[in-house]
Design a protein around this motif. Structure first.
Motif, PDB file in Angstrom:
ATOM      1  N   SER A 379      -3.939   4.490  -4.127  1.00 40.12           N
ATOM      2  CA  SER A 379      -4.158   3.253  -3.362  1.00 40.12           C
ATOM      3  C   SER A 379      -4.311   2.059  -4.304  1.00 40.12           C
ATOM      4  O   SER A 379      -3.807   0.962  -4.019  1.00 40.12           O
ATOM      5  CB  SER A 379      -5.393   3.393  -2.466  1.00 40.12           C
ATOM      6  OG  SER A 379      -6.568   3.564  -3.235  1.00 40.12           O
ATOM      7  N   LEU A 383      -1.845  -1.233  -4.301  1.00 41.24           N
ATOM      8  CA  LEU A 383      -2.408  -2.573  -4.118  1.00 41.24           C
ATOM      9  C   LEU A 383      -2.060  -3.482  -5.307  1.00 41.24           C
ATOM     10  O   LEU A 383      -1.849  -4.689  -5.135  1.00 41.24           O
ATOM     11  CB  LEU A 383      -3.921  -2.483  -3.950  1.00 41.24           C
ATOM     12  CG  LEU A 383      -4.663  -3.788  -3.653  1.00 41.24           C
ATOM     13  CD1 LEU A 383      -4.212  -4.383  -2.324  1.00 41.24           C
ATOM     14  CD2 LEU A 383      -6.176  -3.547  -3.633  1.00 41.24           C
ATOM     15  N   SER A 384      -1.972  -2.893  -6.489  1.00 45.42           N
ATOM     16  CA  SER A 384      -1.736  -3.697  -7.700  1.00 45.42           C
ATOM     17  C   SER A 384      -0.333  -4.274  -7.770  1.00 45.42           C
ATOM     18  O   SER A 384      -0.039  -5.082  -8.644  1.00 45.42           O
ATOM     19  CB  SER A 384      -1.994  -2.841  -8.945  1.00 45.42           C
ATOM     20  OG  SER A 384      -0.965  -1.879  -9.127  1.00 45.42           O
ATOM     21  N   VAL A 386       1.086  -6.163  -5.477  1.00 45.29           N
ATOM     22  CA  VAL A 386       1.223  -7.411  -4.708  1.00 45.29           C
ATOM     23  C   VAL A 386       1.325  -8.631  -5.628  1.00 45.29           C
ATOM     24  O   VAL A 386       2.273  -9.431  -5.525  1.00 45.29           O
ATOM     25  CB  VAL A 386       0.052  -7.579  -3.719  1.00 45.29           C
ATOM     26  CG1 VAL A 386       0.165  -8.913  -2.989  1.00 45.29           C
ATOM     27  CG2 VAL A 386       0.024  -6.425  -2.730  1.00 45.29           C
TER      28      VAL A 386
END
Length: 695
Positions: A379, A383-384, A386
């Motif tokens: 996760s 997320l990193s 973006v």
């Protein structure tokens, strides 16, 4: 005097500075006899691997040379293409080889220097990393300069417009050689290093309960060898390919933009200025004893910041006097590239360093077991992605419009290319901070195996931990630069098709079935590539696990330290297996664009390149950051958090780290080469596709 002469002068300056640094490193003391013995074993293992790898890759290059020569003799390519292909691959491989040699020579010297002080250890490791960085930019610019001046002489009788067109069209093709060598180096080295690392950790740390780099572990030398062949030789060849790819593609886009030789000279001279700026920046790297991780990181960053600032100052008069004030918007494209590179480094550090919340939160998931560590890492990695996507997107848009893309489409594309060159202009020092990491990692292993004491190990651990962060940010930089370079290469492919077939009707509308199918095929290629490389690491790691278990079971006195393990057997297993496993993923990148082109035509190829660039960039960021975070979460626990070494949380974090190893050091960084090689192969075989495509 032509301003482009600064390019060969810059390349010579970079190589001379690399030679100076190499001699300075080699003058350092290697340490005790035991340290020399360990370092020698690592050197021999790395040399044996590269010798076998280059022999295998040599066969591929020989076959491709014959194919390209046949295409040249039948009129599909210029006669220089096969030879440019070989020189591109040769210099890419040479940069990796020299980097490996200096890294394996510096590991014991770094460990020995760390007996004196933290700053002494940092200086040796960073100097070794700088040799890699400056060899890469020096050889890259030398290769570009040779072909530029040779082709300019060969086509001297042509009119200026036709001359510059012929030069840039031929130069585009030697990037395929660099990309091919880079992919083999990254995939082969990545499989070797991570199979050894996973095997050593799973049996040594989890099953037997001995520390990392413990000399009783049979896979420990293979692990240290892998750091050099994967993270030094592989990374060197990787960024060599990005460096030359961005320069030559931007030169080709200058022709389409109508800027002629002046436009071609900008990326070459900007690269030369970057070399001088990187040399000056490297002089600012130093630290003090007992420095914290943030202080150590600031020490390395200081050099990058100084270099970037110097380029930012020098780029303005370069563009003003070469292209005129009407093209000053290109200066802001350079700034976009510089800023984007620095921002991606910051974002990567935030998501992967144990100094920040994401990795600290990930370490706490180890308290509830391996499954939650893996869920948390995946996760975090997702997320990193973006912010890097937004940063690259903003850089592309700003570069396009400030360069005049609103009024002239080709000028905007040239601006994107200049932005990529701006990002990579600091490569000399940026790669130095990255290649520093494996040297520091090896130094820590030697300090442990040679029993140098807790104070020395504390210093090498500090340098190693810093190396984990710089390696993660280096991968982020490599992936970000790959995305910009790939975009420039796609534009170069379109320009090349227009030169070969001026009347070809482009239809890049997403509703065009050829484009749509190409998008899907390109989108799935990074997933297929990652699956093949991950599976390869898993297969070879299983062999290492079985061998390490066998030695612990059969060699009496191994656990008590009374007998030595058979290090050479693990090195040999990794070497043989990596050579076998690297072929299929590498061939996929060469064959896919030709097959897609023959079936779907140039429109389908553009769709494939766009799909591969989008999914490849995002997937590479996700895998690299998830792997880096898992690694540093483990290191954070080993520093004493959540029960420290030997705790259940530690064992869970080791499992997460072993999953992350092929993520961050095999599949992730190889994907950024994949997306560029697809473009390079497409450009080289454009005339074949135009002549024989079905749709």
């Amino acid at each position: 005097m032509s301003i482009t002469l600064l390019a060969p002068l810059g390349s010579v300056l970079a190589l001379l500075f690399a030679l100076y640094l190499a001699r300075r490193v080699l003058k350092e003391n290697e340490g005790t006899d035991q340290m020399k013995k360990i370092a020698d074993a690592v050197r021999k293992g790395a040399s044996a691997f590269l010798k076998r790898q280059y022999a295998g890759v040599g066969i591929f290059f020989a076959v491709m040379f014959v194919i390209l020569l046949i295409l040249a003799l039948t009129g599909h390519l210029t006669i220089f293409v096969p030879f440019a292909f070989v020189t591109g691959g040769f210099f890419s491989g040479l940069s990796g080889f020299i980097g490996m040699k200096i890294a394996t020579a510096a590991n014991s010297r770094t460990a020995n220097a760390s007996r004196l002080s933290l700053n002494s250890g940092l200086k040796v490791a960073f100097s070794a990393g700088a040799v890699v960085g400056f060899v890469v930019v020096g050889l890259g610019l030398l290769d570009i300069s040779f072909w530029y001046y040779f082709l300019k002489f060969w086509y001297r009788d042509l009119a200026a417009t036709a001359q510059v067109q012929a030069i840039t069209s031929a130069m585009l093709t030697f990037g395929m050689g660099a990309s091919s060598m880079a992919l083999f180096a990254r995939v082969g080295g990545g499989i070797f290093t991570k199979a050894a690392d996973v095997g050593a950790d799973l049996v040594g740390k989890v099953e037997v309960g001995i520390p990392e780099d413990d000399p009783r572990n049979p896979a420990v030398i293979a692990d240290n060898v892998g750091d050099n062949v994967g993270d030094v030789a592989g990374m060197g060849a990787d960024l060599y390919e990005s460096y030359v790819g961005s320069i030559i593609s931007t030169g080709a886009l200058a022709v389409a933009a109508g800027l002629g030789f002046s436009g071609v000279s900008i990326p070459m001279v900007l690269a030369a200025i970057g070399i001088l700026a990187s040399i000056i920046g490297s002089l600012f790297v130093s630290t003090k004893e007992n420095a914290s991780q943030k202080q150590l990181l600031t020490s390395l960053r200081r050099g990058v910041w100084v270099s970037a600032a110097l380029i930012a100052v020098a780029a303005f008069p370069l563009i003003y006097f070469v292209l005129g004030k009407e093209h000053l918007g290109l200066y802001f494209a350079v700034l976009c590239g510089l800023i984007a590179g620095i921002l991606i480094g910051f974002v990567t550090e935030y998501f992967t360093s144990a100094d920040y919340k994401p990795t600290k939160r990930l370490s706490s998931t180890a308290l509830t077991g391996s499954a939650t560590v893996i869920i948390g890492g995946l996760s975090l990695g997702m997320l990193s992605t973006v912010l890097p996507v937004l940063i690259v997107g903003a850089s592309v848009l700003i570069s396009y419009f400030v360069s005049g893309g609103g009024a002239a489409f080709n000028m905007g594309l040239y601006g994107i290319g200049v932005s990529a060159v701006g990002m990579l202009s600091t490569l000399g020092i940026t790669l130095a901070t990255d290649a520093y990491g494996p040297v520091a990692d090896n130094a820590g292993g030697i300090a442990e195996m040679a029993a140098l004491g807790d104070d020395v190990r504390a210093r090498t651990d500090a340098l190693d931990s810093l190396g984990n962060t710089t390696a993660a940010t280096g991968k982020g930089f490599a992936i970000g630069s790959a995305a910009l370079t790939a975009l420039a290469l796609i534009a170069s492919y379109i320009a090349e098709v227009k030169v070969i077939a001026p009347n070809f009707a482009f239809d890049m509308n997403i509703t065009n079935p050829s484009v749509l199918v190409g998008l899907f095929v390109g989108g799935v290629l990074p997933f297929m590539f990652a699956a093949l490389t991950m599976e390869s690491v898993g297969r070879v790691a299983q062999s290492i696990v079985r061998e390490v278990r066998r030695q612990f079971h059969e060699i009496k006195g191994l656990m008590t330290g009374e007998a030595e393990p058979d290090y050479a057997q693990c090195v040999d297993i990794c070497t043989r297996s990596a050579q076998k496993e690297m072929m299929l993923p590498a061939l996929l990148a060469v064959i896919a664009p030709i097959v897609v082109g023959i079936i779907l035509g140039p429109n389908g190829v553009i769709g494939m390149l766009a799909g591969a660039t989008v999914t490849g960039f995002i997937m590479a960021v996700m895998m690299a950051n998830a792997g880096g975070a898992w690694d540093n979460a483990k290191k954070y626990i080993e520093s004493g958090a959540h029960g420290g070494k030997g705790s259940d949380a530690h064992k869970a974090s080791v499992v997460g780290d072993t999953v992350g190893d092929p993520f961050k050091d095999t599949s992730g960084p190889s994907i950024n080469i994949l997306i560029k090689l697809l473009s390079m192969v497409s450009i080289v075989f454009a005339s074949v596709v135009i002549a024989f495509h079905i749709l």
